[in-house]
Design a protein around this motif. Structure first.
Motif, mmCIF file in Angstrom:
data_model
loop_
_atom_site.group_PDB
_atom_site.id
_atom_site.type_symbol
_atom_site.label_atom_id
_atom_site.label_comp_id
_atom_site.label_asym_id
_atom_site.label_seq_id
_atom_site.Cartn_x
_atom_site.Cartn_y
_atom_site.Cartn_z
ATOM 1 N N VAL A 99 9.608 19.175 -17.952
ATOM 2 C CA VAL A 99 8.979 18.177 -18.805
ATOM 3 C C VAL A 99 8.498 16.993 -17.972
ATOM 4 O O VAL A 99 7.438 16.421 -18.215
ATOM 5 N N THR A 100 9.261 16.633 -16.960
ATOM 6 C CA THR A 100 8.922 15.496 -16.107
ATOM 7 C C THR A 100 9.171 15.871 -14.658
ATOM 8 O O THR A 100 10.071 16.661 -14.349
ATOM 9 N N ASP A 105 3.704 15.119 -7.951
ATOM 10 C CA ASP A 105 2.518 15.268 -8.792
ATOM 11 C C ASP A 105 2.177 16.753 -8.944
ATOM 12 O O ASP A 105 1.276 17.280 -8.279
ATOM 13 N N SER A 149 15.704 21.386 -12.763
ATOM 14 C CA SER A 149 16.254 20.040 -12.675
ATOM 15 C C SER A 149 17.770 20.099 -12.587
ATOM 16 O O SER A 149 18.428 20.630 -13.483
ATOM 17 N N ASP A 227 8.456 14.099 -22.368
ATOM 18 C CA ASP A 227 8.540 13.213 -21.212
ATOM 19 C C ASP A 227 9.043 11.835 -21.654
ATOM 20 O O ASP A 227 9.336 11.598 -22.827
ATOM 21 N N PHE A 228 9.124 10.903 -20.701
ATOM 22 C CA PHE A 228 9.789 9.629 -20.973
ATOM 23 C C PHE A 228 8.938 8.657 -21.770
ATOM 24 O O PHE A 228 9.388 7.547 -22.067
ATOM 25 N N THR A 229 7.733 9.044 -22.139
ATOM 26 C CA THR A 229 6.905 8.158 -22.964
ATOM 27 C C THR A 229 7.563 7.901 -24.324
ATOM 28 O O THR A 229 7.561 6.766 -24.822
ATOM 29 N N MET A 244 16.815 6.719 -16.798
ATOM 30 C CA MET A 244 15.556 7.237 -16.273
ATOM 31 C C MET A 244 15.586 7.303 -14.760
ATOM 32 O O MET A 244 16.187 6.439 -14.112
ATOM 33 N N GLU A 248 10.084 7.270 -12.894
ATOM 34 C CA GLU A 248 9.631 7.261 -14.291
ATOM 35 C C GLU A 248 9.638 5.837 -14.843
ATOM 36 O O GLU A 248 8.721 5.427 -15.561
ATOM 37 N N ARG A 251 6.587 3.574 -14.591
ATOM 38 C CA ARG A 251 5.452 3.727 -15.511
ATOM 39 C C ARG A 251 5.501 2.717 -16.650
ATOM 40 O O ARG A 251 4.500 2.507 -17.335
#
Length: 298
Positions: A99-100, A105, A149, A227-229, A244, A248, A251
């Motif tokens: 997911v993250t 990248d 992860s 994701d962490f959004t 986090m 991350e 951002r």
């Protein structure tokens, strides 16, 4: 028995749905159902139990699945091995993603790979139950590569290469009671309403283990398999706090990250089979991921 029939059989066996399987292999459902029926007639066994609302593999179907995956993989590797004679890489790479990715990248690597090798198709898989399930898929050939992860096991037959590692920080709003602290101990966070990944995700296990080491149980009220959004939005609205990775947190400039007295280290590994019959395309993508991770650490 044809390879196409085995491909259709494996699609249904993996999805447990004729509708989804037909969509995956790009045929109409009636054609897929007819192919499976002919395969059953040829083998003189029933492969699927269709008597219930949710289809199931019969014991014969389970046995065939073990061999069919290896047969299909062998056929694909044989085809891909001829790249030297074609002058370019071809084939398919089944890639299990996260997911993250932290500072790595991954989308850029995949884009660069596609530009360099346009004849290779990448099939991206994203587990909704955490990356630990990728281990079995790598072992049985269902996946060629996967990002994992914080694995809690290192099984034989799978090569795990550390791509990235960074610390996780306690993340809150600027008006939180601990926002001005230089460091925070895990014992001070027992009453926090946490936003976290569901159980089974590597990051969630790291946090749970850190609390368990302090004889505490975290109060994770919000489980978000994204994701962490989304966690950041929940934090902004005073619904909770989170842990986090440092990359991350960068951002979200309006949130505060506080290091822990006892650090929680988050790792991302590249998982691939140890055997030498990995496809040339998968091997090339693995090399590009490793190179990108090394560049990110410079």
């Amino acid at each position: 028995m044809e390879l196409r029939q085995l491909e259709y059989f494996m699609a249904v066996a993996d999805d447990m749905s004729f509708t989804r399987a037909a969509h995956r292999v790009h045929v109409v459902q009636s054609a897929l159902s007819t192919s499976i029926k002919k395969l059953e007639e040829e083998l003189e066994v029933q492969l699927f139990d269709r008597s219930r609302q949710q289809i199931r593999l019969t014991p014969a179907g389970e046995e065939l699945r073990k061999h069919a995956r290896q047969l299909l993989r062998g056929a694909r590797l044989a085809k891909d091995a001829l790249h030297d004679y074609r002058g370019h890489l071809t084939g398919t790479v089944d890639f299990g993603s996260l997911v993250t990715f932290g500072a790595l990248d991954v989308p850029k690597v995949l884009g660069d790979f596609h530009s360099a090798h346009p004849h290779v198709r990448i099939r991206l898989r994203l587990s909704q139950t955490g990356s630990s399930s990728y281990m079995t898929s790598i072992a049985d050939g269902a996946l060629d590569l996967a990002l994992v992860s914080a694995p809690n096991r290192f099984p034989a037959g799978i090569d795990l290469h550390l791509l990235a590692q960074e610390q996780m920080v306690f993340t809150c709003r600027s008006d939180h009671r601990l926002a001005a602290r230089k460091r925070v101990d895990i014992t001070e966070l027992a009453d926090e309403n946490l936003v976290g990944f569901p159980e089974g995700f590597g990051i969630r296990r790291l946090v749970d283990d850190a609390f368990a080491a302090a004889a505490l149980t975290p109060r994770t009220l919000y489980e978000v398999p994204a994701d962490f959004t989304v966690p950041a939005a929940l934090i902004r609205n005073a619904l909770g706090t989170a842990f986090m990775p440092v990359s991350e947190l960068a951002r979200f400039g309006d949130l505060v990250g506080i290091p822990l007295v006892t650090p929680i280290d988050w790792q991302i590994y590249l998982a691939r089979p140890e055997r030498t019959d990995i496809s040339p395309a998968a091997a090339r993508l693995a090399d590009m991921l490793v190179a990108a991770a090394e560049e990110a650490r410079l």
